[in-house]
Design an enzyme around this catalytic site. Structure first.
Site, PDB file in Angstrom:
ATOM      1  N   LEU A   1      10.555 -20.969  -3.961  1.00 16.23           N
ATOM      2  CA  LEU A   1       9.557 -20.069  -3.349  1.00 16.23           C
ATOM      3  C   LEU A   1       8.262 -20.166  -4.136  1.00 16.23           C
ATOM      4  O   LEU A   1       8.276 -20.143  -5.367  1.00 16.23           O
ATOM      5  CB  LEU A   1      10.069 -18.619  -3.394  1.00 16.23           C
ATOM      6  CG  LEU A   1       9.099 -17.551  -2.878  1.00 16.23           C
ATOM      7  CD1 LEU A   1       9.035 -17.578  -1.345  1.00 16.23           C
ATOM      8  CD2 LEU A   1       9.518 -16.144  -3.337  1.00 16.23           C
TER       9      LEU A   1
ATOM     10  N   ASP B   1       0.828  -1.210   0.000  1.00 17.34           N
ATOM     11  CA  ASP B   1       0.000   0.000   0.000  1.00 17.34           C
ATOM     12  C   ASP B   1       0.866   1.266   0.000  1.00 17.34           C
ATOM     13  O   ASP B   1       1.985   1.260   0.521  1.00 17.34           O
ATOM     14  CB  ASP B   1      -0.902  -0.020   1.253  1.00 17.34           C
ATOM     15  CG  ASP B   1      -2.087   0.927   1.111  1.00 17.34           C
ATOM     16  OD1 ASP B   1      -2.357   1.407   0.004  1.00 17.34           O
ATOM     17  OD2 ASP B   1      -2.738   1.189   2.151  1.00 17.34           O
TER      18      ASP B   1
ATOM     19  N   HIS C   1       2.394   3.222  -8.994  1.00 12.70           N
ATOM     20  CA  HIS C   1       2.218   1.775  -9.179  1.00 12.70           C
ATOM     21  C   HIS C   1       3.398   1.188  -9.948  1.00 12.70           C
ATOM     22  O   HIS C   1       3.896   0.117  -9.634  1.00 12.70           O
ATOM     23  CB  HIS C   1       0.920   1.489  -9.945  1.00 12.70           C
ATOM     24  CG  HIS C   1      -0.319   1.956  -9.229  1.00 12.70           C
ATOM     25  ND1 HIS C   1      -0.526   1.699  -7.895  1.00 12.70           N
ATOM     26  CD2 HIS C   1      -1.411   2.651  -9.643  1.00 12.70           C
ATOM     27  CE1 HIS C   1      -1.699   2.215  -7.538  1.00 12.70           C
ATOM     28  NE2 HIS C   1      -2.237   2.809  -8.570  1.00 12.70           N
TER      29      HIS C   1
END
Ligand code: IPE
Ligand code: IPE
Ligand code: MG
Length: 251
Positions: free
Chosen positions: A135, A24, A41
């Site tokens: 991962l 955020d 972004h």
């Protein structure tokens, strides 16, 4: 450059198996620099790269990133399009690198609402990285915790109605098998950046006993050192799960 913090993470005890992140603060990062929100972004993609690499270095098993919420559909069309465009860019640009690092990408959420070219780009990313064994990276796209629970309730109701399941057989396992996150352990650690202290409809079932780390840093400035700092914070926690601490004498 070797990181002193990473050494401390490795020496510091148990590394969380699953870290989830509410990324955020992109808009505020851009606004404070007089830039349009979409550039925030865009800058945030670098942080995704940082945190994925840091997660591999720290030895996490699962990293879950909240990329786009069901509520984010209410943003102006222009911003939604910019975010979808960045997801496509990420999927196309990063696939080879993620594969090289042994990262297996999964995309979770209501993809039926996502436009065809974005959906196919992220599905191809998942396809191209299949088999990565260092991962598991979960990209949560068009994801909402309430929506996920409603879908699970409907799926379970259908199974009861068809006679496949008794309502008394609905337990944690049956419910978890009906969630987007089926097969994933609950997050051990949740990080939210940008100083907000709320869940914003993220993983409502799965976060029941997750440790929370709220960072004041805007997502575009969050790097692997901040991730290591959050893990060090986690390693200082005493997870009791409703019991008493290990080592406390009965009285
Ligand atoms: C996070 O940054 C990205 C998404 C929610 C998609 P924001 O866009 O929410 O940035 P702020 O909170 O407005 O600063
Ligand atoms: C949460 O951030 C969603 C994502 C990070 C994808 P928001 O910025 O949408 O959350 P609110 O609106 O501030 O609660
Ligand atoms: Mg926000």
């Amino acid at each position: 450059m070797p990181s002193d913090r990473l050494d401390r993470v490795r020496l510091g005890g148990v590394v969380p198996s699953h870290v989830a992140v509410i990324m955020d603060g992109n808009g505020r990062w851009a606004g404070e620099r007089g830039l349009p929100r979409h550039l925030g972004h865009r800058e945030g993609m670098k942080s995704v790269r940082e945190v994925v690499e840091g997660s591999v270095e720290a030895g996490l098993d699962n990293l879950t990133l909240f990329a786009f919420s069901t509520e984010n559909w209410k943003r102006p069309l222009q911003e939604v399009s910019a975010l979808m465009g960045l997801l496509q860019l990420y999927a196309r640009k990063e696939a080879a690198d993620l594969r090289r690092q042994g990262v297996e990408v999964h995309v979770l959420g209501d993809l039926d609402r996502v436009d065809e070219s974005t959906r196919s780009a992220v599905e191809q990313l998942a396809e191209r990285t299949r088999g990565g064994d260092r991962l598991r990276l979960n990209l949560m796209i068009s994801y909402g915790g309430r929506e996920e629970l409603l879908r699970a309730a409907r799926a379970l109701a259908d199974r009861v109605r068809s006679g496949e399941l008794q309502s008394s057989e609905i337990d944690d396992e049956a419910l978890e098998d009906s969630l987007f996150t089926r097969g994933l352990p609950d997050p051990d650690l949740l990080i939210r950046t940008s100083g907000e202290h709320r869940l914003s409809n993220f993983m409502l079932w799965q976060l029941a006993y997750t440790e929370l780390h709220m960072s004041p840093v805007y997502w575009p400035e969050f790097d692997r050192e901040h991730l290591f700092e959050a893990i060090l914070d986690y390693q200082r926690r005493d997870r009791r799960f409703g019991r008493v601490s290990a080592g406390v004498q009965a009285s």
